[in-house]
Design a protein around this motif. Structure first.
Motif, PDB file in Angstrom:
ATOM      1  N   ILE A   1     -33.447 -49.514  13.663  1.00 57.19           N
ATOM      2  CA  ILE A   1     -32.794 -48.704  12.629  1.00 57.19           C
ATOM      3  C   ILE A   1     -31.330 -49.129  12.536  1.00 57.19           C
ATOM      4  O   ILE A   1     -30.638 -49.199  13.546  1.00 57.19           O
ATOM      5  CB  ILE A   1     -32.903 -47.196  12.962  1.00 57.19           C
ATOM      6  CG1 ILE A   1     -34.379 -46.800  12.959  1.00 57.19           C
ATOM      7  CG2 ILE A   1     -32.102 -46.378  11.957  1.00 57.19           C
ATOM      8  CD1 ILE A   1     -34.643 -45.395  13.444  1.00 57.19           C
ATOM      9  N   ILE A   2     -30.910 -49.426  11.323  1.00 54.12           N
ATOM     10  CA  ILE A   2     -29.527 -49.844  11.096  1.00 54.12           C
ATOM     11  C   ILE A   2     -28.922 -49.008   9.967  1.00 54.12           C
ATOM     12  O   ILE A   2     -29.624 -48.405   9.171  1.00 54.12           O
ATOM     13  CB  ILE A   2     -29.420 -51.359  10.761  1.00 54.12           C
ATOM     14  CG1 ILE A   2     -30.154 -51.709   9.475  1.00 54.12           C
ATOM     15  CG2 ILE A   2     -29.945 -52.187  11.894  1.00 54.12           C
ATOM     16  CD1 ILE A   2     -29.244 -52.113   8.393  1.00 54.12           C
ATOM     17  N   GLU A   3     -27.632 -48.989   9.953  1.00 58.25           N
ATOM     18  CA  GLU A   3     -26.886 -48.288   8.909  1.00 58.25           C
ATOM     19  C   GLU A   3     -26.227 -49.344   8.029  1.00 58.25           C
ATOM     20  O   GLU A   3     -25.524 -50.207   8.524  1.00 58.25           O
ATOM     21  CB  GLU A   3     -25.819 -47.403   9.547  1.00 58.25           C
ATOM     22  CG  GLU A   3     -25.005 -46.597   8.561  1.00 58.25           C
ATOM     23  CD  GLU A   3     -25.620 -45.257   8.225  1.00 58.25           C
ATOM     24  OE1 GLU A   3     -25.403 -44.786   7.097  1.00 58.25           O
ATOM     25  OE2 GLU A   3     -26.315 -44.682   9.082  1.00 58.25           O
TER      26      GLU A   3
ATOM     27  N   GLN B   1     -34.871 -48.863   8.268  1.00 55.74           N
ATOM     28  CA  GLN B   1     -35.697 -49.258   9.404  1.00 55.74           C
ATOM     29  C   GLN B   1     -36.247 -50.655   9.126  1.00 55.74           C
ATOM     30  O   GLN B   1     -36.958 -50.873   8.154  1.00 55.74           O
ATOM     31  CB  GLN B   1     -36.840 -48.280   9.594  1.00 55.74           C
ATOM     32  CG  GLN B   1     -37.715 -48.613  10.774  1.00 55.74           C
ATOM     33  CD  GLN B   1     -38.850 -47.629  10.931  1.00 55.74           C
ATOM     34  OE1 GLN B   1     -39.281 -46.993   9.975  1.00 55.74           O
ATOM     35  NE2 GLN B   1     -39.353 -47.513  12.135  1.00 55.74           N
TER      36      GLN B   1
ATOM     37  N   SER C   1     -37.033 -47.215   3.947  1.00 55.05           N
ATOM     38  CA  SER C   1     -36.022 -46.169   4.052  1.00 55.05           C
ATOM     39  C   SER C   1     -36.385 -45.268   5.217  1.00 55.05           C
ATOM     40  O   SER C   1     -37.548 -44.944   5.427  1.00 55.05           O
ATOM     41  CB  SER C   1     -35.975 -45.359   2.755  1.00 55.05           C
ATOM     42  OG  SER C   1     -35.232 -44.185   2.928  1.00 55.05           O
ATOM     43  N   ILE C   2     -35.412 -44.872   5.974  1.00 59.26           N
ATOM     44  CA  ILE C   2     -35.658 -44.019   7.132  1.00 59.26           C
ATOM     45  C   ILE C   2     -36.099 -42.623   6.694  1.00 59.26           C
ATOM     46  O   ILE C   2     -36.736 -41.891   7.428  1.00 59.26           O
ATOM     47  CB  ILE C   2     -34.406 -43.962   8.037  1.00 59.26           C
ATOM     48  CG1 ILE C   2     -34.788 -43.570   9.470  1.00 59.26           C
ATOM     49  CG2 ILE C   2     -33.365 -43.035   7.488  1.00 59.26           C
ATOM     50  CD1 ILE C   2     -35.604 -44.583  10.171  1.00 59.26           C
TER      51      ILE C   2
ATOM     52  N   LYS D   1     -29.497 -45.273   6.086  1.00 58.31           N
ATOM     53  CA  LYS D   1     -30.197 -45.800   7.253  1.00 58.31           C
ATOM     54  C   LYS D   1     -31.453 -46.527   6.795  1.00 58.31           C
ATOM     55  O   LYS D   1     -32.172 -46.053   5.919  1.00 58.31           O
ATOM     56  CB  LYS D   1     -30.564 -44.682   8.216  1.00 58.31           C
ATOM     57  CG  LYS D   1     -29.370 -44.135   8.943  1.00 58.31           C
ATOM     58  CD  LYS D   1     -29.781 -43.173  10.010  1.00 58.31           C
ATOM     59  CE  LYS D   1     -28.536 -42.683  10.735  1.00 58.31           C
ATOM     60  NZ  LYS D   1     -28.854 -41.741  11.779  1.00 58.31           N
TER      61      LYS D   1
ATOM     62  N   SER E   1     -29.270 -49.568  -2.922  1.00 59.91           N
ATOM     63  CA  SER E   1     -29.907 -49.872  -1.639  1.00 59.91           C
ATOM     64  C   SER E   1     -31.178 -50.681  -1.841  1.00 59.91           C
ATOM     65  O   SER E   1     -31.452 -51.623  -1.099  1.00 59.91           O
ATOM     66  CB  SER E   1     -30.233 -48.587  -0.886  1.00 59.91           C
ATOM     67  OG  SER E   1     -29.051 -47.918  -0.544  1.00 59.91           O
TER      68      SER E   1
END
Length: 135
Positions: A132-134, A4, A24-25, A2, A38
């Protein structure tokens, strides 16, 4: 993973100049990830090379078309600071100033990340807005 996406105000400009960024979330204090893949994907996406958002969107949409074209097995979708080389179903990313900073990601994952980033930077910047995305 996830992520942000958020708009931050540039410290070099006035309060009306926003810069798209990410974190990073799972980490409120750092804008990098604990895994190299990532981190490299997001660094590749946010490397605007000083281009306007509209120009960067055009470039990313072009790269996305290449990534999603199943007939293309090998291609170069590099930016100014990050090399990106498609090899079948994978994309090798490398920071041009440090050959030790490399990662391999899937075409699907990079495509998802590019789509989400394009959608985010197409929106008008609003102070405090996050998404927020995955990926």
């Amino acid at each position: 993973m996830k992520v942000q996406f958020l708009w931050r105000i540039s410290e070099a400009w006035d309060d009306n100049f926003f810069i798209p960024t990410y974190k990073s979330i799972n980490d409120d204090f750092l804008s990098t990830f604990h895994d190299n893949e990532s981190n490299m994907v997001m660094s590749y996406l946010t490397d605007d090379s000083g281009l306007s958002n509209s120009t960067r969107i055009e470039i990313l949409e072009h790269f996305l078309g290449i990534l999603e074209n199943k007939e293309i097995k090998e291609a170069d979708i590099s930016g100014e600071h990050y090399m990106a080389s498609i090899q079948n179903q994978q994309v090798e990313l490398e920071f041009v100033y440090d050959e030790n900073q490399t990662a391999i990601t899937s075409r699907v994952r990079l495509s998802r990340a590019i789509k989400a980033w394009i959608d985010f930077i197409k929106k008008d910047p609003v102070k405090g807005y996050t998404e927020i995305i995955e990926i």
